[in-house]
Motif scaffolding. Structure first.
Motif, mmCIF file in Angstrom:
data_model
loop_
_atom_site.group_PDB
_atom_site.id
_atom_site.type_symbol
_atom_site.label_atom_id
_atom_site.label_comp_id
_atom_site.label_asym_id
_atom_site.label_seq_id
_atom_site.Cartn_x
_atom_site.Cartn_y
_atom_site.Cartn_z
ATOM 1 N N GLY A 211 0.847 -1.196 0.000
ATOM 2 C CA GLY A 211 0.000 0.000 0.000
ATOM 3 C C GLY A 211 0.876 1.238 0.000
ATOM 4 N N PRO A 212 0.581 2.203 -0.872
ATOM 5 C CA PRO A 212 1.347 3.452 -0.788
ATOM 6 C C PRO A 212 1.095 4.089 0.571
ATOM 7 C CG PRO A 212 -0.395 3.599 -2.487
ATOM 8 C CD PRO A 212 -0.490 2.242 -1.871
ATOM 9 N N MET A 213 2.152 4.521 1.256
ATOM 10 C CA MET A 213 1.989 5.081 2.601
ATOM 11 C C MET A 213 2.870 6.321 2.736
ATOM 12 S SD MET A 213 1.718 1.717 5.047
ATOM 13 C CE MET A 213 3.120 0.787 4.454
ATOM 14 N N ALA A 214 2.237 7.484 2.545
ATOM 15 C CA ALA A 214 2.991 8.731 2.618
ATOM 16 C C ALA A 214 3.705 8.815 3.961
ATOM 17 C CB ALA A 214 2.052 9.919 2.434
ATOM 18 N N GLY A 215 4.981 9.066 3.928
ATOM 19 C CA GLY A 215 5.767 9.214 5.144
ATOM 20 C C GLY A 215 6.199 7.887 5.754
ATOM 21 N N GLY B 108 -7.426 -3.117 3.213
ATOM 22 C CA GLY B 108 -8.055 -2.857 4.502
ATOM 23 C C GLY B 108 -8.131 -4.113 5.345
ATOM 24 N N GLY B 109 -7.286 -4.187 6.360
ATOM 25 C CA GLY B 109 -7.369 -5.304 7.304
ATOM 26 C C GLY B 109 -6.690 -6.576 6.833
ATOM 27 N N ILE B 110 -6.007 -6.549 5.686
ATOM 28 C CA ILE B 110 -5.367 -7.767 5.177
ATOM 29 C C ILE B 110 -3.919 -7.802 5.686
ATOM 30 C CG2 ILE B 110 -4.673 -9.028 3.089
ATOM 31 C CD1 ILE B 110 -7.105 -7.423 1.750
ATOM 32 N N ILE C 229 3.183 4.517 -8.648
ATOM 33 C CA ILE C 229 3.317 5.822 -7.985
ATOM 34 C C ILE C 229 1.905 6.292 -7.658
ATOM 35 C CG2 ILE C 229 4.031 8.241 -8.187
ATOM 36 C CD1 ILE C 229 6.266 7.418 -10.015
ATOM 37 N N ASN C 230 1.742 6.748 -6.427
ATOM 38 C CA ASN C 230 0.431 7.140 -5.910
ATOM 39 C C ASN C 230 0.374 8.656 -5.723
ATOM 40 O OD1 ASN C 230 -0.864 7.697 -2.849
ATOM 41 N ND2 ASN C 230 -2.136 6.412 -4.126
ATOM 42 N N LEU C 231 -0.676 9.275 -6.238
ATOM 43 C CA LEU C 231 -0.861 10.719 -6.033
ATOM 44 C C LEU C 231 -2.236 11.010 -5.444
ATOM 45 C CD1 LEU C 231 0.612 12.486 -9.206
ATOM 46 C CD2 LEU C 231 1.696 12.147 -6.977
ATOM 47 N N TRP C 232 -2.277 11.991 -4.545
ATOM 48 C CA TRP C 232 -3.540 12.473 -3.986
ATOM 49 C C TRP C 232 -4.107 13.507 -4.938
ATOM 50 C CZ3 TRP C 232 -4.644 13.340 1.802
ATOM 51 C CH2 TRP C 232 -4.177 12.262 2.553
ATOM 52 N N VAL C 233 -5.307 13.261 -5.440
ATOM 53 C CA VAL C 233 -5.990 14.261 -6.262
ATOM 54 C C VAL C 233 -6.463 15.361 -5.306
ATOM 55 C CG1 VAL C 233 -7.925 14.649 -7.822
ATOM 56 C CG2 VAL C 233 -6.665 12.466 -7.890
ATOM 57 N N GLU D 41 -11.561 -0.792 7.444
ATOM 58 C CA GLU D 41 -10.552 -1.355 8.347
ATOM 59 C C GLU D 41 -9.187 -0.715 8.128
ATOM 60 O OE1 GLU D 41 -12.224 -2.943 6.035
ATOM 61 O OE2 GLU D 41 -13.313 -4.670 6.837
ATOM 62 N N ALA D 42 -9.008 -0.118 6.944
ATOM 63 C CA ALA D 42 -7.675 0.290 6.485
ATOM 64 C C ALA D 42 -7.016 1.331 7.392
ATOM 65 C CB ALA D 42 -7.773 0.853 5.068
ATOM 66 N N GLY D 43 -5.720 1.209 7.542
ATOM 67 C CA GLY D 43 -4.942 2.223 8.241
ATOM 68 C C GLY D 43 -4.712 3.427 7.346
ATOM 69 N N GLY D 44 -4.470 4.572 7.968
ATOM 70 C CA GLY D 44 -4.201 5.795 7.203
ATOM 71 C C GLY D 44 -5.493 6.458 6.749
ATOM 72 N N VAL E 299 -1.573 -4.177 0.868
ATOM 73 C CA VAL E 299 -1.326 -4.289 2.311
ATOM 74 C C VAL E 299 -0.524 -3.085 2.780
ATOM 75 C CG1 VAL E 299 -0.186 -5.675 4.104
ATOM 76 C CG2 VAL E 299 -1.334 -6.814 2.192
ATOM 77 N N GLY E 300 -1.026 -2.402 3.803
ATOM 78 C CA GLY E 300 -0.309 -1.257 4.360
ATOM 79 C C GLY E 300 0.241 -1.580 5.736
ATOM 80 N N THR E 301 -0.645 -1.557 6.736
ATOM 81 C CA THR E 301 -0.218 -1.760 8.123
ATOM 82 C C THR E 301 0.602 -3.042 8.291
ATOM 83 O OG1 THR E 301 -2.238 -0.624 8.818
ATOM 84 C CG2 THR E 301 -1.053 -1.848 10.505
ATOM 85 N N GLY E 302 0.250 -4.080 7.550
ATOM 86 C CA GLY E 302 0.949 -5.363 7.663
ATOM 87 C C GLY E 302 2.431 -5.276 7.347
#
Ligand SMILES: Cc1cc2nc3c(=O)[nH]c(=O)nc-3n(C[C@H](O)[C@H](O)[C@H](O)COP(=O)(O)O)c2cc1C
Length: 356
Positions: A23-27, A218-220, A73-77, A179-182, A239-242
């Motif tokens: 999962g893209p995770m800014a910072g 989310g939650g995986i 690459i992930n961008l925030w619109v 469930e997703a973090g962030g 997967v982010g938090t994982g």
């Protein structure tokens, strides 16, 4: 199509050995984490939000030097300009002054990096995929991506937004459950809490509504949750938090340690850090911000600017209670292991659970 054929198609189309995207995770996703994930057979992720164009290009050059694997690459619109309210901001500055260093008037004005120049850097960096979050890429951007052969992954959190993404030409839909973090991926900031839907309901609903491949987020964070998402119709997962406790993520030790014992109900959606709703550990600051007499957060990114002094001091002093400790509801499943081991374990655990 059988589950195994669906996964195989997606993996072949995206040069993946396992249907797992970081999962893209800014910072919180330095290039080393993406290199490790891509070398282990998953897809790396550059979170562009806080990166200037030069930094996006440098990130990609470093990534390509470390692996030949795939990357997004992930961008925030950007949201419409925030509505400013001087009285509300004054009350928030006073509140935050109790939790951290004094907040100056100028902190609220911290500008975002120009989105158009970030998008130009994305095009120049030529990732395998570009992901949009908080909204959709515009028509000209979609045309540019298609012409360059860059796949568009649209991140959504409702069926409505998934259908809009399909109409706009997305190549895949990443569905983010509550469930997703962030930060929540809601196109409109205002609806983030009211439309918070769990992945168990959202994923099959989106799979039924669109023809595109769907990526579940989310939650995986272990083989069971990965297999469940694939059975529910996902072609892959994000997967982010994982991955946050992997040494390559390099997050603050207090945050990494807390993730390992944070129960699902000990995370919460909060606007207290940035003004947009995001899921994090229900720390003392987050709980105090939700008290009935606490001032309402300013809109994004004004609130983000005002909380910077506190967030930075919390990082310097290792104080979890004031840290921006994003966490998904499955945080306790996250293991402190190298990223490659995490990816391998997830896929090794999930495969036997899938129908032959
Ligand atoms: C610390 C952190 C930062 C994040 N930053 C972004 C971001 O910049 N862009 C984005 O699209 N999603 C972002 N996300 C969401 C993740 O990409 C992913 O969808 C989410 O973590 C999946 O849920 P999980 O945390 O339960 O695995 C972030 C998540 C976390 C935990």
């Amino acid at each position: 199509m059988s589950i195994s054929a669906r996964i195989r198609n997606f993996c072949q189309g995206h040069a993946l050995q396992a249907p797992i995207l970081l999962g893209p995770m800014a910072g919180a996703c330095p290039v080393g984490l993406s290199i490790a994930v891509a070398n282990a057979g998953g897809m790396g992720a550059c979170a562009g939000l806080m990166l200037a164009p030069d930094a996006i290009l440098k990130w990609m050059a470093d990534f390509r030097a470390g692996t030949s694997g795939p990357v997004q690459i992930n961008l925030w619109v950007p949201d419409p300009p925030p509505h400013r309210d001087a009285g509300r901001e004054r009350a928030m500055r006073q509140f935050l002054g109790v939790w951290g260093p004094p907040v100056s008037d100028g902190d609220a004005d911290t500008p975002l990096i120009d989105y158009a120049t970030q998008f130009a850097a994305l095009m120049a960096a030529k990732p395998d995929a570009a992901s949009s979050v908080m909204g959709l890429f515009g028509e000209a951007e979609v045309r540019a991506l298609k012409a360059a052969g860059i796949r568009w992954i649209a991140i959504v959190s409702t069926v409505r937004d998934a259908l809009a993404a399909e109409r706009a030409g997305a190549d895949a839909i990443a569905v983010q459950g509550f469930e997703a973090g962030g930060h929540r991926a809601s196109f409109a900031s205002e609806t983030a809490e009211a439309e918070a839907v769990g992945l168990l309901s959202l994923l099959p609903a989106v799979v039924d509504a669109v023809r595109l491949p769907v990526i579940a987020a989310g939650g995986i964070a272990d083989g069971r949750t990965l297999a469940a998402a694939l059975v529910l119709g996902a072609s892959a997962v994000q997967v982010g938090t994982g991955f946050l406790r992997a040494p390559e993520a390099g997050i603050a030790p207090a945050w990494a340690e807390a993730l390992g014992h944070t129960l699902p109900e000990q995370t919460t959606l909060t606007r207290a850090f940035s003004g947009r709703a995001g899921r994090g550990i229900a720390t003392d600051y987050v709980k105090a911000s939700a008290a009935p007499d606490a001032p309402a957060p300013a809109p994004y990114p004004v609130q983000r600017g005002m909380t910077r002094p506190m967030r930075e001091e919390a990082l310097r002093t290792g104080d979890l209670q004031r840290m921006q400790a994003w966490a998904g509801q499955s945080a306790a499943l996250a293991r402190a292991e190298p990223a490659a081991a995490i990816l391998k374990r997830l896929w090794d655990e999930a495969r036997p659970l899938l129908p032959a």
